[in-house]
Every structure is written in structure tokens, then in C-alpha cells.
Enzyme design. Structure first.
Site, PDB file in Angstrom:
ATOM      1  N   ASP A 174       0.851  -1.187   0.000  1.00  0.00           N
ATOM      2  CA  ASP A 174       0.000   0.000   0.000  1.00  0.00           C
ATOM      3  C   ASP A 174       0.891   1.242   0.000  1.00  0.00           C
ATOM      4  O   ASP A 174       1.898   1.308   0.714  1.00  0.00           O
ATOM      5  CB  ASP A 174      -0.915   0.007   1.232  1.00  0.00           C
ATOM      6  CG  ASP A 174      -2.050   1.011   1.098  1.00  0.00           C
ATOM      7  OD1 ASP A 174      -3.210   0.591   0.998  1.00  0.00           O
ATOM      8  OD2 ASP A 174      -1.765   2.238   1.080  1.00  0.00           O
ATOM      9  N   ILE A 175       0.513   2.226  -0.797  1.00  0.00           N
ATOM     10  CA  ILE A 175       1.314   3.447  -0.949  1.00  0.00           C
ATOM     11  C   ILE A 175       1.282   4.304   0.322  1.00  0.00           C
ATOM     12  O   ILE A 175       2.171   5.140   0.537  1.00  0.00           O
ATOM     13  CB  ILE A 175       0.806   4.249  -2.171  1.00  0.00           C
ATOM     14  CG1 ILE A 175       1.886   5.140  -2.744  1.00  0.00           C
ATOM     15  CG2 ILE A 175      -0.457   5.039  -1.855  1.00  0.00           C
ATOM     16  CD1 ILE A 175       1.532   5.728  -4.108  1.00  0.00           C
TER      17      ILE A 175
ATOM     18  N   ASN B  18     -12.870  -3.053   2.743  1.00  0.00           N
ATOM     19  CA  ASN B  18     -13.808  -1.932   2.775  1.00  0.00           C
ATOM     20  C   ASN B  18     -14.810  -2.102   1.637  1.00  0.00           C
ATOM     21  O   ASN B  18     -14.416  -2.168   0.471  1.00  0.00           O
ATOM     22  CB  ASN B  18     -13.055  -0.603   2.619  1.00  0.00           C
ATOM     23  CG  ASN B  18     -12.201  -0.282   3.831  1.00  0.00           C
ATOM     24  OD1 ASN B  18     -12.592  -0.562   4.963  1.00  0.00           O
ATOM     25  ND2 ASN B  18     -11.029   0.287   3.608  1.00  0.00           N
TER      26      ASN B  18
ATOM     27  N   GLU C  46     -12.101   3.426  -1.656  1.00  0.00           N
ATOM     28  CA  GLU C  46     -11.672   4.493  -2.575  1.00  0.00           C
ATOM     29  C   GLU C  46     -11.299   3.960  -3.948  1.00  0.00           C
ATOM     30  O   GLU C  46     -11.329   4.697  -4.922  1.00  0.00           O
ATOM     31  CB  GLU C  46     -10.449   5.224  -1.987  1.00  0.00           C
ATOM     32  CG  GLU C  46     -10.801   6.106  -0.810  1.00  0.00           C
ATOM     33  CD  GLU C  46      -9.564   6.710  -0.157  1.00  0.00           C
ATOM     34  OE1 GLU C  46      -8.438   6.282  -0.472  1.00  0.00           O
ATOM     35  OE2 GLU C  46      -9.757   7.612   0.679  1.00  0.00           O
ATOM     36  N   VAL C  47     -10.897   2.718  -4.002  1.00  0.00           N
ATOM     37  CA  VAL C  47     -10.484   2.128  -5.275  1.00  0.00           C
ATOM     38  C   VAL C  47     -11.465   1.004  -5.616  1.00  0.00           C
ATOM     39  O   VAL C  47     -11.684   0.086  -4.808  1.00  0.00           O
ATOM     40  CB  VAL C  47      -9.038   1.590  -5.212  1.00  0.00           C
ATOM     41  CG1 VAL C  47      -8.646   0.967  -6.554  1.00  0.00           C
ATOM     42  CG2 VAL C  47      -8.065   2.714  -4.848  1.00  0.00           C
TER      43      VAL C  47
ATOM     44  N   HIS D 221     -10.349  -5.390  -3.165  1.00  0.00           N
ATOM     45  CA  HIS D 221      -9.024  -5.659  -2.600  1.00  0.00           C
ATOM     46  C   HIS D 221      -9.131  -5.971  -1.120  1.00  0.00           C
ATOM     47  O   HIS D 221     -10.039  -5.499  -0.435  1.00  0.00           O
ATOM     48  CB  HIS D 221      -8.081  -4.460  -2.824  1.00  0.00           C
ATOM     49  CG  HIS D 221      -8.648  -3.156  -2.376  1.00  0.00           C
ATOM     50  ND1 HIS D 221      -9.556  -2.433  -3.117  1.00  0.00           N
ATOM     51  CD2 HIS D 221      -8.455  -2.436  -1.235  1.00  0.00           C
ATOM     52  CE1 HIS D 221      -9.886  -1.329  -2.482  1.00  0.00           C
ATOM     53  NE2 HIS D 221      -9.236  -1.312  -1.328  1.00  0.00           N
TER      54      HIS D 221
ATOM     55  N   HIS E 167      -7.010  -5.676   2.369  1.00  0.00           N
ATOM     56  CA  HIS E 167      -5.851  -5.111   3.071  1.00  0.00           C
ATOM     57  C   HIS E 167      -5.291  -6.181   4.002  1.00  0.00           C
ATOM     58  O   HIS E 167      -6.046  -6.812   4.747  1.00  0.00           O
ATOM     59  CB  HIS E 167      -6.275  -3.926   3.943  1.00  0.00           C
ATOM     60  CG  HIS E 167      -6.806  -2.745   3.194  1.00  0.00           C
ATOM     61  ND1 HIS E 167      -6.062  -1.622   2.953  1.00  0.00           N
ATOM     62  CD2 HIS E 167      -8.019  -2.509   2.638  1.00  0.00           C
ATOM     63  CE1 HIS E 167      -6.787  -0.732   2.295  1.00  0.00           C
ATOM     64  NE2 HIS E 167      -7.984  -1.245   2.087  1.00  0.00           N
TER      65      HIS E 167
END
Ligand code: AMP
Length: 114
Positions: A29-30, A86, A94-95, A99, A101
Site C-alpha cells: 500500500d502506498i 472496505n 476508494e479504489v 481488494h 488489506h
């Protein structure tokens, strides 16, 4: 516009890959929220968890098998780790490529709902 995580998976946008197999890709993760913070995505695009479950729930098997393998490779299976998905706006998604985490590498705080 195209999907950000599909672009990452296809190396059109750089990322730090931590794991890959035939069906699953994972990268750092960025904006890490723990010493280890990786995102696991399925190579077949779905927008969110609910769409994934409706279209092809077996993708969850692929994702969790990959997470277990990565945990074994990195030693996180011994120390522990947390997985979070999420789903939708109020959860903070947000994306729009489903995905998971994976957080670990240190003692994590309690989950806060707010
Ligand atoms: P979510 O809020 O569950 O949709 O999570 C999206 C995650 O993607 C956030 O934790 C972001 O920090 C992460 N993210 C966004 N852009 C990138 C990127 N280019 N490379 C790696 N992680 C990213």
C-alpha cells in the site's frame, strides 16, 4: 479512465509487488497503516466485495489462499496479521477493484469504528 489496480497489476503504474500467483496479485500500500500493509487483488476485475460474491465467490478462496501463502512466506503466520475489506462509500472504499488489506509486522491497535 481504466482501473488503477488493473494498471498496477499490468505494470502500467509502478508498485512494489510482494506476491503473485496465477490468479492473485499483491503489492505494498502506498500509504501504509502498519509496518506491513499489502493489498491483495484478484486478476479478474470486480468493483467491490458484493459484486465479487455475486459474480464469482470462488475468487475469495483464491485471495485467502494467496494471503495464507504470503503469510507463511513472510513469517506473519507466526506473529499474526489482520485482513480488512472496505465495502462501499461509508466503509471508505476508494479504489473500485475489490481488494483485501493485509496489515501486520507489529502489534496492531484495536479496531475503531470511527
Ligand atoms: P480502500 O480505501 O479500501 O479503497 O483502499 C485503497 C487503498 O489503496 C488505500 O489504502 C491507498 O493507500 C491505496 N492506494 C491508492 N493508490 C495506490 C497506489 N498507486 N499504489 C499502492 N496503493 C495505493
Amino acid at each position: 479512465m481504466g482501473c488503477l489496480f488493473c494498471k498496477i497489476m499490468n505494470s502500467e503504474i509502478p508498485s512494489e509487488k510482494v506476491y503473485e500467483n496465477k490468479r492473485v496479485f499483491a503489492f505494498k500500500d502506498i500509504n501504509p497503516q502498519a509496518k506491513v500493509h499489502a493489498l491483495f487483488i484478484h486478476k479478474d476485475h470486480t468493483e467491490d466485495l458484493c459484486q465479487l460474491i455475486k459474480q464469482n465467490v470462488s475468487q475469495l478462496n483464491d485471495l485467502f489462499i494467496a494471503i495464507r501463502e504470503y503469510a507463511q512466506q513472510s513469517g506473519l503466520d507466526k506473529t499474526g496479521f489482520r485482513v480488512i475489506i472496505n465495502q462501499g462509500k461509508e466503509a471508505g472504499q476508494e479504489v473500485w477493484h475489490t481488494h483485501i488489506h493485509l496489515l501486520g509486522g507489529e502489534r496492531l491497535g484495536r479496531l475503531n469504528s470511527r
